[in-house]
Each structure stands twice: as C-alpha cells, then as structure tokens.
Design an enzyme around this catalytic site. Structure first.
Site, mmCIF file in Angstrom:
data_model
loop_
_atom_site.group_PDB
_atom_site.id
_atom_site.type_symbol
_atom_site.label_atom_id
_atom_site.label_comp_id
_atom_site.label_asym_id
_atom_site.label_seq_id
_atom_site.Cartn_x
_atom_site.Cartn_y
_atom_site.Cartn_z
ATOM 1 C CB CYS A 86 88.382 21.292 -11.956
ATOM 2 S SG CYS A 86 89.373 22.792 -11.946
ATOM 3 C CG HIS A 341 91.939 21.215 -16.163
ATOM 4 N ND1 HIS A 341 90.821 20.434 -16.370
ATOM 5 C CD2 HIS A 341 91.736 21.863 -14.976
ATOM 6 C CE1 HIS A 341 89.985 20.598 -15.352
ATOM 7 N NE2 HIS A 341 90.520 21.465 -14.499
#
Length: 397
Positions: A86, A341
């Site tokens: 991420c 995200h």
C-alpha cells in the site's frame, strides 16, 4: 537506521489527481492521462516528453513501464514500475526524488494508478507468493488482521471497549465529514455516528464504516531541483524528509508483539523527523495525511507518529484534537475512508492534499497558514508491514 536525507534539495512544482471512485468509464490509461495532464497544465508549456524520467507505482494495474508509456505516448523515456504494497505510490515518489537529488535528472515525475473496481474483487488484488505455510498473517483477511488492534489496545491500556468503539466511530465520522468537502473523494456524504456504530460487522468489531472503500484513481507529482523550482511556480513545495522502513515480518510468530503498535511506523517516523529537524511533531506539523485503512489503525498511528501519548490517542480523538479545527488536523481531505484505496495512487493522493493546503488552495477545508505537512503510508498488516513517512514544507530552509 540513519540516512543523510535530501532535505530541501528537491521540490514539487506541480501535481495532478483524478476523482477517486467507481470509474467504470475510464481505463487505467485514461486515469493516468487525466492526472498527468492536470499536473503539466500547472506548468504551462511542459509536455510529457519534456519530463526526463518517470516512476510509476501500481500494485496490479499493469506490468512494466509500458503501463505509463503507452497511454502517454512517451516514446523512449525511462519508466520504472514500483510496487511496495500500500506504500507503492509513496515509494514511487521517494525514488523519483532521489533521482533528482542525485543529479541524474533535473525534471522527473512520480505517478500512481490503480483500477480495483474492474478486478471483480471487493478488496485489494493481492496474491501472496507460494510459501511453506509458516506465515500466519496470510491466513487472515485484512479486516480480520486489523480488527485485532481494537481488543489489544483496550486490554493493554485499560480502555473501556465502549469508549474505544466511540473513538473508532469518531474517526470514521471525522473523515467522512472532511471528504464531504472534497470534490475528488469517492464518498462525499457525511455519515452520522449512529449509522456508523450500527453498521453491519465485517470482522471483530469492525463495521462497514470502519473500513476504507475500494476505488479507482490516479495521482502524480512533478519534481525538480530546489534551485530550479521558481522557474515553474511561485509556490513550490519542498521535500524535507523521506523515510521507508520494511519490518522483519515476524507477525504472530513473535511473542513480544502485542498488536498495539506498528514498530515500522515508529522507526520511519523517527527517521523522518531526524531528517526534517523536527523535535516536537505535535506542535511543528501543521497537518497529516495518514493511512486510515481501518479506524483503529488511525487511533494507533496517532501514537506511533508521536501525535499522542501512549494509551491516550483514543481520548484525544474524542476531544477533537485531529479534526479540521483541532490542534493537528489529520486526513483533512477525507483519507482512505472517503477516497477509498486505489493502492498505487493513495500515497500521491495524500501528497496532493498537502500540496493544496501548503499553497492555500484547499477550498472550504483550507487550514490557517500551514507550514509543514506529513504523509504516511502503511503496507501489509500488523506485525508484518512496510511504512513510509514524508515531510514537506512551504518554505526552503
């Protein structure tokens, strides 16, 4: 861990960011074109071919530099594809900054993109490599892994579970309220605390509104030598610190790990503050964009980043310390909670909010005279992750 750092040696002179959301009408290439076009329009007369090198962050929306060079028609520019869970977009930015600071290039771009909605998955398109079965973190979903933070925190610090639930609800409420002020966010509707608290459960005590959304998006930054910055804009943003840490990944096999902290975040924050010359982040940082993948994550991060005392963050959250009008606004753009995200884009989306705030261009969520901003990305899960922290500022020291 200690590095020399590149404080005030490079500057961001333009940025671009698409609207995040269910972008069924746009391919990854379309999103890349839109973000890069906005960025280069900010420095009129600059074309994609004028950028000397590119770093592209994407987890699963393309392989190799062709993912970027094909839609942009770059010809023969070097494009490096970066992946680091991420923290992918942030690591693309980090590498691009180092390339300029080294003297290898004068003008480069960091770009991040992800198309998650088209994958058919409800979460990240992550595939773990084959192993011998001794990595217990691979047996849990991300919500399940991060849900462990909540009871562990309550147990260690003697926090009433009802009070912790209230703090988690407050995080979601705050970030949705901020996102409602942001035209580029995926979710732009305020959500009441009652609705958040009553939402269907996903894992542990995490409800639907405790989890970040799934979205598509792209963002990018044009980076040059600090001494050249005013050739492009009268309001550049200067890089003060870049810190990336990869943990040992021992996770649940380490009996000393108690799920109340991310050691990788502690180390990366400490190094970033050293590079930037920050001694008291609570008072010196004007705003922070942090990785609120799940609401208890943001609570714990407030302590790991030095914004709250150990065992105190839940109380500071409820006191409003991290709201737009609080002592240290956190996720003023809405965070992952409101943006979703899209992995490769999230880190650069965080930087985009800092860019707007430091230049006084954040509209109705604009803060009063911010000077230093922090971004934080977390990749992986509790006990086995990578962490990135950057500090950027409106003035060159």
């Amino acid at each position: 861990m200690s590095t020399q750092g590149i404080r005030d040696r490079v500057a961001v002179v333009a940025m671009g960011c698409t609207r995040f959301g269910e972008r069924w009408d746009s391919s990854a290439g379309d999103l890349l074109i839109d973000a890069v076009r906005e960025c280069l329009d900010g420095v009129g007369g600059t074309e994609p071919a004028d950028v000397e090198a590119y770093w592209l962050g994407t987890l699963g929306s393309g392989q190799s530099g062709l993912t970027l060079s094909r839609p942009l028609g770059l010809g023969h520019r070097p494009v490096t594809r970066v992946e680091n869970y991420c923290a992918t977009g942030s690591d693309a930015f980090r590498n691009a900054c180092y390339a300029v600071a080294s003297g290898a290039y004068d003008r480069v771009m960091a770009v991040g993109v992800e198309k998650l909605k088209d994958s058919g998955f409800s979460g990240l398109t992550r595939m773990d490599p084959p192993g011998d079965g001794t990595a217990p973190e691979n047996t849990l979903t991300a919500p399940a892994a991060f849900s462990l933070l909540d009871p562990a925190y309550c147990t260690k610090y003697g926090v009433d579970p009802a009070a912790m639930r209230e703090a988690m609800t407050h995080v979601a409420w705050k970030n949705h309220a901020n996102g409602a002020r942001n035209p580029r966010a995926q979710f732009r509707t305020p959500v009441s605390k009652e609705k958040i608290a009553a939402a269907p459960l996903v894992a542990g005590r995490l409800g639907v509104f405790d989890c970040s959304g799934v979205s598509d998006g792209a963002a990018c930054a044009l980076i040059v030598r600090a001494e050249d910055a005013h050739r492009y804009t009268d309001r550049p943003v200067y890089v003060k610190a870049l810190s990336l840490t990869a943990g040992a990944g021992l996770a649940a096999t380490d009996p000393a790990y108690d799920y109340t902290t991310f050691p990788e975040v502690v180390h990366s924050a400490r190094e970033a503050y050293r590079q930037a010359g920050i001694t008291d982040p609570r008072t010196e940082i004007s705003l922070a964009e942090v990785h609120d993948c799940f609401t208890p994550t943001e609570v714990v991060l407030m302590e790991d980043l030095g914004f709250a005392e150990r065992g105190r963050a839940w109380r500071d959250v409820l006191d409003g310390d991290f709201e737009l009008g609080g002592r240290l606004p956190v996720n003023p753009d809405g965070g992952l909670k409101s943006f979703g995200h899209p992995v490769g884009a999230s880190g650069l989306r965080m930087l985009y909010e800092c860019w707007l705030q430091l230049r006084g261009e954040a509209g109705e969520r604009q803060l009063n005279d911010p000077r230093l901003a922090l971004t934080h990305n977390l990749g992986g899960r509790p006990g086995a992750c990578v962490s990135f922290v950057s500090v950027v500022g409106a003035e060159r020291g």
